[in-house]
Design a protein around this motif. Structure first.
Motif, PDB file in Angstrom:
ATOM      1  N   VAL A  23     -21.787  36.295 -12.507  1.00  0.00           N
ATOM      2  CA  VAL A  23     -20.352  36.821 -11.863  1.00  0.00           C
ATOM      3  C   VAL A  23     -19.111  36.518 -13.078  1.00  0.00           C
ATOM      4  O   VAL A  23     -18.558  35.189 -13.240  1.00  0.00           O
ATOM      5  CB  VAL A  23     -20.040  36.990 -10.558  1.00  0.00           C
ATOM      6  CG1 VAL A  23     -18.669  37.582 -10.381  1.00  0.00           C
ATOM      7  CG2 VAL A  23     -21.657  37.797 -10.141  1.00  0.00           C
ATOM      8  N   ASP A  24     -18.654  37.432 -13.730  1.00  0.00           N
ATOM      9  CA  ASP A  24     -16.916  36.943 -14.201  1.00  0.00           C
ATOM     10  C   ASP A  24     -15.728  38.106 -13.789  1.00  0.00           C
ATOM     11  O   ASP A  24     -16.357  39.250 -13.698  1.00  0.00           O
ATOM     12  CB  ASP A  24     -17.318  37.497 -15.729  1.00  0.00           C
ATOM     13  CG  ASP A  24     -16.501  37.213 -16.454  1.00  0.00           C
ATOM     14  OD1 ASP A  24     -14.849  36.489 -15.645  1.00  0.00           O
ATOM     15  OD2 ASP A  24     -15.662  36.855 -17.480  1.00  0.00           O
ATOM     16  N   LEU A  25     -14.720  37.008 -13.194  1.00  0.00           N
ATOM     17  CA  LEU A  25     -13.853  37.929 -12.055  1.00  0.00           C
ATOM     18  C   LEU A  25     -13.121  37.934 -13.072  1.00  0.00           C
ATOM     19  O   LEU A  25     -11.828  38.579 -12.516  1.00  0.00           O
ATOM     20  CB  LEU A  25     -13.601  37.022 -10.668  1.00  0.00           C
ATOM     21  CG  LEU A  25     -15.073  37.289  -9.915  1.00  0.00           C
ATOM     22  CD1 LEU A  25     -14.194  36.235  -8.526  1.00  0.00           C
ATOM     23  CD2 LEU A  25     -15.488  39.035  -9.684  1.00  0.00           C
ATOM     24  N   GLY A  26     -13.104  37.569 -14.102  1.00  0.00           N
ATOM     25  CA  GLY A  26     -11.642  37.576 -15.267  1.00  0.00           C
ATOM     26  C   GLY A  26     -11.732  38.873 -15.761  1.00  0.00           C
ATOM     27  O   GLY A  26     -12.155  40.107 -15.496  1.00  0.00           O
ATOM     28  N   GLY A  27      -9.826  39.289 -15.830  1.00  0.00           N
ATOM     29  CA  GLY A  27      -9.541  41.144 -16.395  1.00  0.00           C
ATOM     30  C   GLY A  27      -9.460  41.607 -14.223  1.00  0.00           C
ATOM     31  O   GLY A  27      -8.423  42.329 -14.717  1.00  0.00           O
ATOM     32  N   ARG A  28      -9.510  40.318 -13.755  1.00  0.00           N
ATOM     33  CA  ARG A  28      -8.792  41.279 -11.999  1.00  0.00           C
ATOM     34  C   ARG A  28      -7.675  41.178 -11.969  1.00  0.00           C
ATOM     35  O   ARG A  28      -7.111  40.051 -12.317  1.00  0.00           O
ATOM     36  CB  ARG A  28      -9.823  41.266 -11.262  1.00  0.00           C
ATOM     37  CG  ARG A  28     -11.514  41.900 -11.011  1.00  0.00           C
ATOM     38  CD  ARG A  28     -11.766  41.552  -9.966  1.00  0.00           C
ATOM     39  NE  ARG A  28     -13.802  41.795 -10.382  1.00  0.00           N
ATOM     40  CZ  ARG A  28     -13.571  43.400  -9.169  1.00  0.00           C
ATOM     41  NH1 ARG A  28     -13.226  43.017  -7.850  1.00  0.00           N
ATOM     42  NH2 ARG A  28     -14.511  43.255  -9.125  1.00  0.00           N
TER      43      ARG A  28
END
Length: 298
Positions: A211-216
């Motif tokens: 899971v990549d939460l970058g950009g949120r």
């Protein structure tokens, strides 16, 4: 005579004892010194002030005129110092200063300190909070609640509890997507502080290591207690220590959709300087925590 750093204060203490007891031997017994050491300290004082203070006779000593003039004033001076130290001791023993993270302070300490004070009515409590790890040599704090591995040099550390975490949110927010039934459902909602490393750890434990939460949208509240308040208000999903929010779950303000609990190896500890472990107020608080927290370990 001008008092200087070289003035033999230890010799004054020996003189006060010998003058009060009229015996070098008994003064030595009181102070834990040999008779020879007492004689040396008296001679040192006499040489410093330039006056003979005792007449030495076989098995007996008596004060000279100079000694009789000095003895009551020295006794009074030591009594004043004793009173000053006793007053300071009473004041310092009367107020317990606790430093804590904001979350532990609001979710645990605030609920239990009243009981501590009922059991210890002579000890006042001052609670200070911050996310910083304090230096006991630069603060007035007596004890601290901190997270970590319990290995701080010079400090005695008692394990309080594991620092587990898991996603939590309001039931109203969960209802907007038909419920949070799988970890992937969390990604459909706003995540409070997506940069928190706890999220990556938890998703990996839940079977979603990529899971990549970058950009949120970035949101940083600075303390878990504030993130929980935002979650209760329906502003997003927070990753929280569930033990702190059992009441909110019971009241329907939060839900814990998954049983998966993770940790980053940092637990909650009660710490204080090793050298102050026998202080009355520290012992009282330590005993209270030991009795109140089932997971407390020495």
């Amino acid at each position: 005579m001008k008092m200087s750093k070289q003035f033999p204060l230890n010799a004054l203490r020996v003189f006060e004892s010998a003058a009060r007891l009229m015996s070098f031997t008994r003064a030595g017994e009181e102070l834990g010194l040999t008779q020879t050491a007492v004689s040396y300290q008296i001679k040192l004082l006499e040489d410093t002030i330039g006056e003979q203070l005792f007449l030495r006779r076989p098995r007996q000593v008596s004060l000279t005129e100079a000694g009789e003039q000095l003895a009551p004033r020295i006794a009074e001076a030591f009594a004043i110092m004793g009173d000053a130290l006793a007053t300071l001791h009473d004041t310092s023993e009367g107020t317990l200063i606790i430093h804590s993270t904001a979350t532990f302070a609001s979710r645990w300490l605030a609920r239990h300190l009243g009981s501590f004070q009922l059991e210890n009515p002579t000890i006042a409590v001052r609670l200070e909070t911050s996310q910083e790890m304090i230096d006991f040599s630069k603060t007035e704090a007596d004890v601290a609640i901190r997270t970590g591995k319990g290995d701080w040099p010079g400090l005695k550390a008692h394990f309080l509890e594991k620092s587990h975490f898991t996603p939590m949110l309001s039931p109203q927010l969960a209802a907007t997507i038909g419920g949070v039934n799988t970890p992937a459902d969390i990604l459909k909602l706003r995540i409070i502080d997506p940069g928190d490393p706890w999220w990556k750890i938890w998703f990996a434990a839940a079977g979603m290591p990529d899971v990549d939460l970058g950009g949120r949208p970035v949101s940083r509240f600075g303390a878990q207690a504030f993130e929980a308040a935002a979650a209760i208000a329906g502003q997003g999903v927070a990753i929280l220590k569930p033990e702190f929010y059992a009441d909110d779950v019971a009241l329907g303000r939060l839900i814990q959709p998954f049983d998966v609990l993770s940790d980053d190896g940092s637990d909650y500890w009660l710490v204080y300087p090793q050298a102050r472990r026998n202080g009355k107020k520290i012992r009282a608080f330590r005993d209270f925590m030991r009795k109140t927290m089932p997971t407390f370990r020495d």
